[in-house]
Design a protein around this motif. Structure first.
Motif, PDB file in Angstrom:
ATOM      1  N   ASN A  74     -85.482 -54.207 -58.841  1.00  0.00           N
ATOM      2  CA  ASN A  74     -85.521 -54.367 -60.245  1.00  0.00           C
ATOM      3  C   ASN A  74     -84.141 -54.150 -60.637  1.00  0.00           C
ATOM      4  N   ARG A 117     -93.624 -56.983 -49.483  1.00  0.00           N
ATOM      5  CA  ARG A 117     -92.797 -57.623 -50.447  1.00  0.00           C
ATOM      6  C   ARG A 117     -91.665 -56.539 -50.821  1.00  0.00           C
ATOM      7  N   HIS A 131     -86.437 -60.241 -55.491  1.00  0.00           N
ATOM      8  CA  HIS A 131     -87.694 -59.647 -56.326  1.00  0.00           C
ATOM      9  C   HIS A 131     -88.899 -60.229 -55.959  1.00  0.00           C
ATOM     10  N   GLY A 132     -89.741 -59.455 -55.358  1.00  0.00           N
ATOM     11  CA  GLY A 132     -91.192 -59.859 -54.865  1.00  0.00           C
ATOM     12  C   GLY A 132     -90.730 -60.955 -53.502  1.00  0.00           C
ATOM     13  N   GLN A 174     -89.516 -55.316 -53.717  1.00  0.00           N
ATOM     14  CA  GLN A 174     -89.802 -55.001 -55.056  1.00  0.00           C
ATOM     15  C   GLN A 174     -88.441 -54.317 -55.591  1.00  0.00           C
TER      16      GLN A 174
END
Length: 953
Positions: free
Chosen positions: A556, A552, A453-454, A554
């Motif tokens: 989730n 990045r 994540h990120g 992303q």
């Protein structure tokens, strides 16, 4: 007076050359005999045209351009260079640099950054007069371009403070099209981007950039890839072993692509692979005069940081560290429940009071745990507090406390009180992650884990094996972003992803099928520069990322392994050693609570069995495999390490290696032998051995067959080497003699024999190989056994072989190998499990490495132990008496020598003990002598303690 409280700076208007087609054209004054131009520039590119102009009344001109980060000036006429000078260096560093160029009559000069050391001058055979136009940064793509040189690529960067003939150029007038003209410029702004700030090169990689992109120099970092993200070293010694590496020093990177760097360890590749990490104090260290107020404290520094050690220990199945504490009136624990007198500290920085061989939270030594202490009232031998040397030694093996980083000793300040300690290196074996595997049994089953994540860089690596033609290895979805790795077809793996710049995929095609139930390696990486995919050793495929896109990931949702959230296109097969950004996922633990997924996956030998060489057998283990070298002439973890195994054969000695179980044909006389032994028919052999003897004739080697075929290698009466092949029971044998010299001269002789069908090759003592042709046949059918020494069973052999067999072989045989079979090794080291029969006086020896008289003396003093029972009853008594006499004489000589040695050693120990007593009284005047005495006394005391009723000399 007339003043104002302000300071008006001259207005500086920069201009940005956005692309290689950008240019700025400014008018000049034609025909002047002096040209002077100055400006400042800023760029990341190593190459690019700065200024071009045509000279007046001459078919030539001059150029200022960047080449390899340096300014170059080229004056040319009619296509011919008249001058080429260079100034400055490293001018593509993104900083502002000033440049001034002047030409007057026949002399030109250039200065960079107003530094006389960065200036250059030259005289040219040409009178220079200025032209009517100056082109900065590039050339027009249309119109009158003959006045501009287009042989160089355009400049990308910024310029400012442009001056022609000491007159500043008004860039606002240029912007308003009042003065000069331009194309694809950005005026009143320097739009250069520092792509190395922040630095996206990981692990200390050096960043450099051009106008559009940045580059990472990964030299000497231990990492590779576009951003120095992926490690070039393995994570453990176990991983090196599975690649076929042997024992030695290796760099390991215990957290993979994580922040910890690589470090050097020693990998001991035995059946169990040990990782050995040294520290700065492995010697026996003496301690005196230490108490609670003035303790003896020692710190241990390892060849790796504590974080690196922790990652290595976490990966390992088992770790240990040996600690030996020798003591004389020096206690460790004093009272069982009292205040400890000595303690140690591990990487958790907690005080530990248990010692080698004991357990955490138990204030004991190994003897206290086992109930074997010399004083049953104490839990350590040293706590008996005796005025004699004893010790508490054992392995500390609780991983969470290792390694030992500090030891404190406080009880050596009483009379006659003394101690010595030694801490061994950190030893670890096994890799919990490398063989961590699961088996997916249904297409709808999967495992799920937290995921990226990120992240700027994301790498995934794993092994898989399957027989299915397709299936998703792993998938992770976000609102828009996703990653997926799948077996798209039997020979194609696809890595697809989206970080917000639109879906992309990288594909690797294999020439062979990947669904062959063999382990295959997959590594996928996505970073700010590119995405890459590698399968096994196939060439890596990559896909470049857009220069200014999203960077990045992303995501989730959970990471799905072995399937997808939609439960479609699931994977059937095995996955092991799954790692995300260097962090191993515990697949087996998660599989224990997941239906349709089983922990573990057998069948490692199907993929790694080829690492076992020279007849070694791959043995399956739950976590990996091992090579069984029992029936190979070689040793080591992969049966590749050569070992000279030699044996001395006495009179009548025999070693027989049976290739297969003997089925008596007499039980079924109508049966044809080939129905039993078709699998033992050979059309080629490779035989090597070395021997040493003075007896002729002698039988060196004999291979028999159920078909009455045979091979015999003999020494004739005159010492010639003779090879006799009988591959047709109805024909006489083929006989090949090598009569270079007598080979029964007591020297070590090396023989190499190889046959391929009818072609026979013989090499003696590494000389030129000889070639012979067989006529009796090409197949050695139904081979039965191999005999060294003397043939004891009835054999249908020719007369010369019978003569050689009359006394068999007396002497030394070494390094015997028949194809992948090592009969000497089987007889000496595996006689209980190998199909080998040993008769007579036969013992292991170093006679295969000795030379000349040394070997003779060595052989006459051997004790020939019978490995298989009594000697053949038919052996002549005279030979036995002669042999026994030689043995008895040798034994007597050895016993006398040993008695003399014992006497000398006893005297020396007595003197040494006296010297030690004197030196101890002197204190530290002679530390080296005391240290020697300490080791001697420790050795003596430890041996004496093994049997307290005996005296030790």
């Amino acid at each position: 007076g007339n003043m104002s409280f302000s300071c008006l700076e001259p207005q500086v208007i920069p201009v940005t050359f956005l692309s290689s087609s950008s240019y700025l054209a400014l008018p000049g004054t034609t025909g002047q005999d002096e040209v002077f131009i100055s400006f400042q520039f800023r760029t990341w590119n190593e190459e690019g045209l700065l200024l071009s102009s045509k000279l007046h009344q001459a078919s030539g001109g001059f150029l200022l351009y960047l080449n390899d980060g340096k300014v170059k000036i080229s004056l040319h006429k009619s296509g011919k260079a008249l001058s080429d000078i260079t100034a400055g260096a490293g001018l593509n560093n993104g900083q502002w640099h000033s440049l001034s160029f002047s030409a007057k009559r026949n002399r030109i000069s250039v200065t960079v950054d107003n530094d006389v050391t960065s200036s250059a001058h030259a005289s040219v055979p040409l009178q220079i007069y200025s032209g009517d136009a100056f082109y900065f940064g590039g050339c027009p793509s249309s119109g009158n371009i003959s006045e501009c040189n287009t042989s160089f690529g355009g400049f990308q960067g910024c310029m400012r403070l442009i001056s022609i003939g000491n007159k500043a150029v008004d860039m606002i007038s240029v912007q308003q099209n009042v003065f000069g003209n331009f194309s694809d410029l950005q005026i009143d702004l320097c739009g250069i981007i520092d792509r190395c700030l922040p630095n996206y090169c990981e692990h200390g990689g050096e960043c450099s950039q051009s106008w559009n992109s940045f580059y990472c120099n990964c030299a000497n970092t231990g990492y590779k890839g576009a951003t120095c993200h992926y490690p070039i070293y393995e994570q453990s010694c176990e991983a090196y072993k599975h690649r076929g590496n042997t024992s030695g020093f290796y760099n390991i990177d215990s957290d993979g692509s994580g922040p910890l760097g690589p470090f050097l360890v020693y990998c001991n590749m035995t059946d169990t692979t040990w990782t050995i990490i040294q520290h700065n104090n492995t010697n026996l260290t003496r301690v005196k005069s230490a108490n609670r107020e003035n303790p003896h404290t020692v710190f241990f520094k390892y060849s790796a940081s504590l974080d690196q050690l922790q990652a290595t220990i976490n990966h390992a199945e088992h770790c240990e560290q040996e600690f030996a504490y020798h003591c004389k009136k020096s206690r460790l624990l004093d009272k069982p429940d009292g205040m400890p007198l000595s303690w140690w500290i591990g990487r958790t920085n907690e005080t530990q009071t248990y010692w080698g061989g004991s357990l955490p939270a138990v204030q004991k030594c190994a003897c206290g745990l086992e109930g074997t202490c010399i004083d049953s009232q104490h839990y350590c031998n040293c706590d008996a507090d005796r005025d004699e040397w004893t010790n508490d030694t054992g392995f500390l093996s609780y991983k969470e406390h290792l390694p030992v980083t500090e030891i404190v000793i406080t009880d050596t300040d009483r009379p006659n009180s003394e101690a010595a300690y030694k801490l061994g290196p950190l030893l670890c074996h096994g890799d919990r992650t490398f063989w961590n595997s699961v088996s997916f049994n249904t297409e709808t089953s999967y495992l799920h884990f937290p995921t990226f994540h990120g992240e700027l860089s994301a790498d995934v690596s794993f092994f898989f094996k399957t027989t299915a033609s397709s299936g998703v290895f792993l998938e992770n979805l976000g609102i828009q972003d996703f990653i997926r790795i799948e077996l798209y077809s039997p020979s194609e793996v696809i890595f697809s992803f989206d970080v917000g710049n639109g879906p992309s995929e990288v594909t690797v095609q294999s020439l062979t099928s990947l669904n062959d139930n063999q382990w295959h390696y997959v590594k996928a990486e996505r970073n700010i520069k590119e995405a890459s995919l590698q399968v096994d050793q196939l060439p890596q495929r990559s896909h470049s990322a857009p220069p200014d896109g999203h960077i990045r990931l992303q995501l989730n949702s959970q990471l799905f392994v072995g399937g997808t959230a939609s439960r479609q296109k699931g994977f059937l097969g095995c996955i092991r050693s799954l790692q995300l950004n260097g962090i191993a996922l515990d697949l087996e633990e998660r599989a224990k609570i997941t239906p349709g997924v089983e922990p573990g996956c057998p069948g490692h030998c199907s993929s790694y069995g080829n690492l076992c060489h020279n007849g070694g057998k791959c043995r399956e283990k739950y976590s990996g495999f091992s090579c069984d070298c029992t029936f190979s002439a070689y040793a080591g973890p992969f049966c590749k390490k050569g070992k000279h195994i030699s044996a001395y054969f006495g009179t009548g000695s025999s070693v027989t290696y049976n290739f297969q179980e003997y089925y008596t044909l007499a039980k079924n006389s109508s049966s044809h032998a080939s129905s039993f032994y078709a699998d033992m028919t050979l059309n080629k052999e490779a035989i090597t051995f070395a021997f040493r003897t003075t007896r002729t004739p002698s039988l060196l080697l004999y291979v028999s067959s159920f078909y009455k075929e045979y091979l015999s290698v003999i020494l004739t009466r005159n010492g010639d080497l003779q090879i006799r092949y009988k591959l047709d029971s109805h024909q006489d044998p083929d006989v090949f003699s090598i009569n270079i010299k007598s080979m029964a001269d007591g020297q070590l002789q090396h023989v190499k024999i190889s046959r391929e069908e009818e072609m026979l090759f013989v090499e003696v003592n590494h000389n030129e190989r000889m070639k012979f042709i067989l006529s009796s046949g090409t197949e050695f059918n139904a081979i039965k056994s191999l005999t060294l020494g003397k043939i004891l069973e009835n054999s249908d052999v020719d007369e010369e072989t019978m003569k050689a067999n009359s006394q068999g072989f007396i002497g030394c045989l070494s390094s015997v190998q028949f194809n992948h079979i090592a009969p000497l090794k089987a007889a000496l080291h595996h006689s209980s499990s190998a199909p080998v029969i040993v008769k007579g006086r036969f013992t292991e020896s170093n006679c295969g490495t000795l030379t000349g008289a040394d070997s003779t003396s060595s052989e006459t003093t051997h004790s020939f132990a019978d490995h298989s029972g009594p000697i053949d009853e038919g052996e002549p008594l005279a030979n036995a008496i002669r042999s026994d006499s030689a043995i008895i004489g040798g034994v007597i000589a050895v016993v006398i020598f040993i008695l003399l040695c014992i006497t000398a050693i006893a005297i020396r120990i007595y003197k040494k003990k006296g010297i030690y007593s004197k030196n101890e009284a002197k204190g530290s005047e002679n530390e080296d002598s005391a240290q020697s005495a300490l080791k001697s006394e420790l050795s003596m005391q430890n041996t004496a303690n093994e049997n307290q009723k005996e005296y030790f000399f």
